[in-house]
Enzyme design. Sequence first.
Site, PDB file in Angstrom:
ATOM      1  N   LYS A  62       0.846  -1.202   0.000  1.00 43.85           N
ATOM      2  CA  LYS A  62       0.000   0.000   0.000  1.00 43.85           C
ATOM      3  C   LYS A  62       0.884   1.255   0.000  1.00 43.85           C
ATOM      4  O   LYS A  62       2.074   1.193   0.335  1.00 43.85           O
ATOM      5  CB  LYS A  62      -0.900  -0.007   1.233  1.00 43.85           C
ATOM      6  CG  LYS A  62      -0.135   0.085   2.555  1.00 43.85           C
ATOM      7  CD  LYS A  62      -1.003  -0.254   3.753  1.00 43.85           C
ATOM      8  CE  LYS A  62      -0.215  -0.157   5.039  1.00 43.85           C
ATOM      9  NZ  LYS A  62      -0.956  -0.726   6.192  1.00 43.85           N
TER      10      LYS A  62
ATOM     11  N   TYR B 102      15.270  30.153   7.582  1.00 44.16           N
ATOM     12  CA  TYR B 102      14.070  30.860   8.034  1.00 44.16           C
ATOM     13  C   TYR B 102      14.022  30.906   9.556  1.00 44.16           C
ATOM     14  O   TYR B 102      14.279  29.914  10.229  1.00 44.16           O
ATOM     15  CB  TYR B 102      12.817  30.155   7.533  1.00 44.16           C
ATOM     16  CG  TYR B 102      12.552  30.350   6.061  1.00 44.16           C
ATOM     17  CD1 TYR B 102      12.339  31.612   5.517  1.00 44.16           C
ATOM     18  CD2 TYR B 102      12.511  29.244   5.209  1.00 44.16           C
ATOM     19  CE1 TYR B 102      12.090  31.776   4.164  1.00 44.16           C
ATOM     20  CE2 TYR B 102      12.254  29.400   3.848  1.00 44.16           C
ATOM     21  CZ  TYR B 102      12.038  30.665   3.338  1.00 44.16           C
ATOM     22  OH  TYR B 102      11.795  30.825   2.005  1.00 44.16           O
TER      23      TYR B 102
HETATM   24  C1  LIG Z   1      -0.261  -1.707   6.905  1.00 37.94           C
HETATM   25  C2  LIG Z   1      -0.859  -2.986   7.316  1.00 37.94           C
HETATM   26  C3  LIG Z   1      -0.050  -4.118   7.539  1.00 37.94           C
HETATM   27  C4  LIG Z   1       1.451  -4.071   7.546  1.00 37.94           C
HETATM   28  O1  LIG Z   1       1.932  -3.535   8.746  1.00 37.94           O
HETATM   29  P1  LIG Z   1       3.526  -3.492   9.034  1.00 37.94           P
HETATM   30  O2  LIG Z   1       3.638  -3.011  10.421  1.00 37.94           O
HETATM   31  O3  LIG Z   1       4.107  -2.518   8.042  1.00 37.94           O
HETATM   32  O4  LIG Z   1       4.029  -4.861   8.815  1.00 37.94           O
HETATM   33  C5  LIG Z   1      -0.692  -5.322   7.784  1.00 37.94           C
HETATM   34  N1  LIG Z   1      -2.038  -5.415   7.817  1.00 37.94           N
HETATM   35  C6  LIG Z   1      -2.834  -4.335   7.633  1.00 37.94           C
HETATM   36  C7  LIG Z   1      -4.309  -4.504   7.708  1.00 37.94           C
HETATM   37  C8  LIG Z   1      -2.271  -3.092   7.398  1.00 37.94           C
HETATM   38  O5  LIG Z   1      -3.063  -2.018   7.239  1.00 37.94           O
END
Ligand SMILES: *Cc1c(COP(=O)(O)O)cnc(C)c1O
Length: 367
Positions: A34, A257
């Site tokens: 994702k 800044y």
């Molecule tokens: C993002 C996510 C993961 C992965 O989590 P990590 O800590 O990066 O391994 C697994 N399951 C779901 C439902 C997620 O949203």
Amino acid sequence: MEHRAEARVDVSAIAANIALLKNKAGVELLAVVKADAYGHGLIEVGLAAERAGADWLGVALLEEAIALRTHGVRIPILAWLVSPGSDFKSAVTHDIDIAVSSIAVFNELATLKAKPRIHIELDTGMTRGGFLDEWQEFLTLDFSQVEIVGVFSHFARADEPGEKQNSDQLMCFKKMVEDLAAIGVNPPIKHLSNSAATLMNHDAAFDLVRTGIAMYGLSPDVNTLGSSNDLGLKPAMQVRAKLHLVKSVPAGALVGYGATAGTHRDTKLGVVAMGYADGIPRNSQGAGVAFDGVKAPIIGRVSMDQFVVDLGADSTAQSGDWVIVFGDGSHGEYTADDWARASGSINYEITTRIGPRVPRIYAPHVY
Ligand SMILES: *Cc1c(COP(=O)(O)O)cnc(C)c1O
């Protein structure tokens, strides 16, 4: 064209991490890609993970899943952030598995002509996605128009293995799976573990683990679980940028800044060609870059497209030279964990927010 900044992604590191995690889990592995594969590149990482032996891919959005399919991914893909009104027809056409956490989504899926593949999402205590208040009503529905492939939930505190909430969630998961069995529904694939649970909690592996951050070679939490190195993981992303300008500056110069910082001695400063528009956190005091294996800390606030580092009076760096913003730390450079600590965030956010102006290069890291 030469870039002014780039994120080099070593897919062989991702493959090594997948092998380690599969070995650890002893069950099937879903590679979480994702959010543009946590900034590493959705399509390239998705295809690389498939080649490296991942059994599944997982994404948040349906459009991420469809992009993977249209670029040739053949293994099963699960999308878990799918709201009512989504284009479920396309999901079926592209053979995408859909997470169901509401009766509203279930009803839309059950009225499609083709039989959609679904994973029932349970809220076992994180109080985010998944069935909670609608659960008893859900159990009374007619499931004949869907193919129930999986049932899953998500840990809130897997990176704190000693926390009671982990065993509470595990118990709740088993109880809700029994609720399904009691009405004759036995989803073949039960899954609960994220990266931290995959590394720390074998009791939660079930039939499939969903690994994100560890697959990219980063620790789910350096304080509780140890560093990438401790865990045997190889960070896949190295970010480097050009010194737009190197200049000698006297003691007492005010930098950036708000003039929040200044030089305390005659020194050389480097202007790095990345800024908060590229995902460099605006407040990152304590992080910096490395030139030739020597750290040069940030001085002053990060600007939109650039930030300033203190190279030291004796530095041989020149305008146009490359510096390493972060990498695996093996050559004296800062790591994503160093940037996370400096900015009060987590390594997930550091890689994920590297912006679209920074090209991803699929090649070994350079020093
Ligand atoms: C993002 C996510 C993961 C992965 O989590 P990590 O800590 O990066 O391994 C697994 N399951 C779901 C439902 C997620 O949203």
